[in-house]
Scaffold this motif. Structure first.
Motif, mmCIF file in Angstrom:
data_model
loop_
_atom_site.group_PDB
_atom_site.id
_atom_site.type_symbol
_atom_site.label_atom_id
_atom_site.label_comp_id
_atom_site.label_asym_id
_atom_site.label_seq_id
_atom_site.Cartn_x
_atom_site.Cartn_y
_atom_site.Cartn_z
ATOM 1 N N LYS A 6 -89.128 -69.269 58.267
ATOM 2 C CA LYS A 6 -90.334 -68.470 58.068
ATOM 3 C C LYS A 6 -90.756 -68.480 56.604
ATOM 4 N N SER A 7 -92.065 -68.357 56.389
ATOM 5 C CA SER A 7 -92.572 -68.311 55.017
ATOM 6 C C SER A 7 -92.234 -66.963 54.387
ATOM 7 N N VAL A 8 -92.285 -66.920 53.071
ATOM 8 C CA VAL A 8 -92.007 -65.674 52.354
ATOM 9 C C VAL A 8 -93.007 -64.590 52.783
ATOM 10 N N ARG A 58 -82.280 -60.619 52.624
ATOM 11 C CA ARG A 58 -81.478 -61.791 52.248
ATOM 12 C C ARG A 58 -82.276 -63.074 52.412
ATOM 13 N N ALA A 59 -83.045 -63.172 53.492
ATOM 14 C CA ALA A 59 -83.851 -64.370 53.731
ATOM 15 C C ALA A 59 -84.925 -64.528 52.653
ATOM 16 N N GLY A 65 -85.005 -68.599 46.037
ATOM 17 C CA GLY A 65 -83.978 -69.200 45.200
ATOM 18 C C GLY A 65 -83.090 -68.185 44.514
ATOM 19 N N GLN A 66 -82.996 -67.006 45.077
ATOM 20 C CA GLN A 66 -82.218 -65.928 44.476
ATOM 21 C C GLN A 66 -81.184 -65.401 45.470
#
Length: 77
Positions: A6-8, A58-59, A65-66
């Protein structure tokens, strides 16, 4: 759909929706102190929503990238 695909933007939308649903379940817990069965059902739903909330956080962190920022263990005993 796999949460990792899924996208951010979609993840953030789901996080906001999950937060609101969790808040409403917590309201049900508080206003149904005299109805243990209803209170218990609301508590279970709130716990499930909170677990989903943690997955989404978390996702989002991983997508940005963190991934090492989110705690992956429970913080209570």
């Amino acid at each position: 759909m796999d949460i990792r695909l899924k996208s951010v933007g979609v993840l953030i939308d789901e996080l906001i929706t999950t937060d609101i649903k969790c808040w409403f379940e917590q309201e049900e817990i508080m206003k149904n102190a005299h109805r243990p069965a209803v209170q218990g059902a609301a508590a279970m739903k709130a716990q499930q929503l909170n677990a989903r909330r943690n997955q989404l956080i978390r996702a989002i962190d991983e997508a940005l990238g963190q991934g090492d920022i989110s705690p992956t263990d429970k913080t209570y005993g």
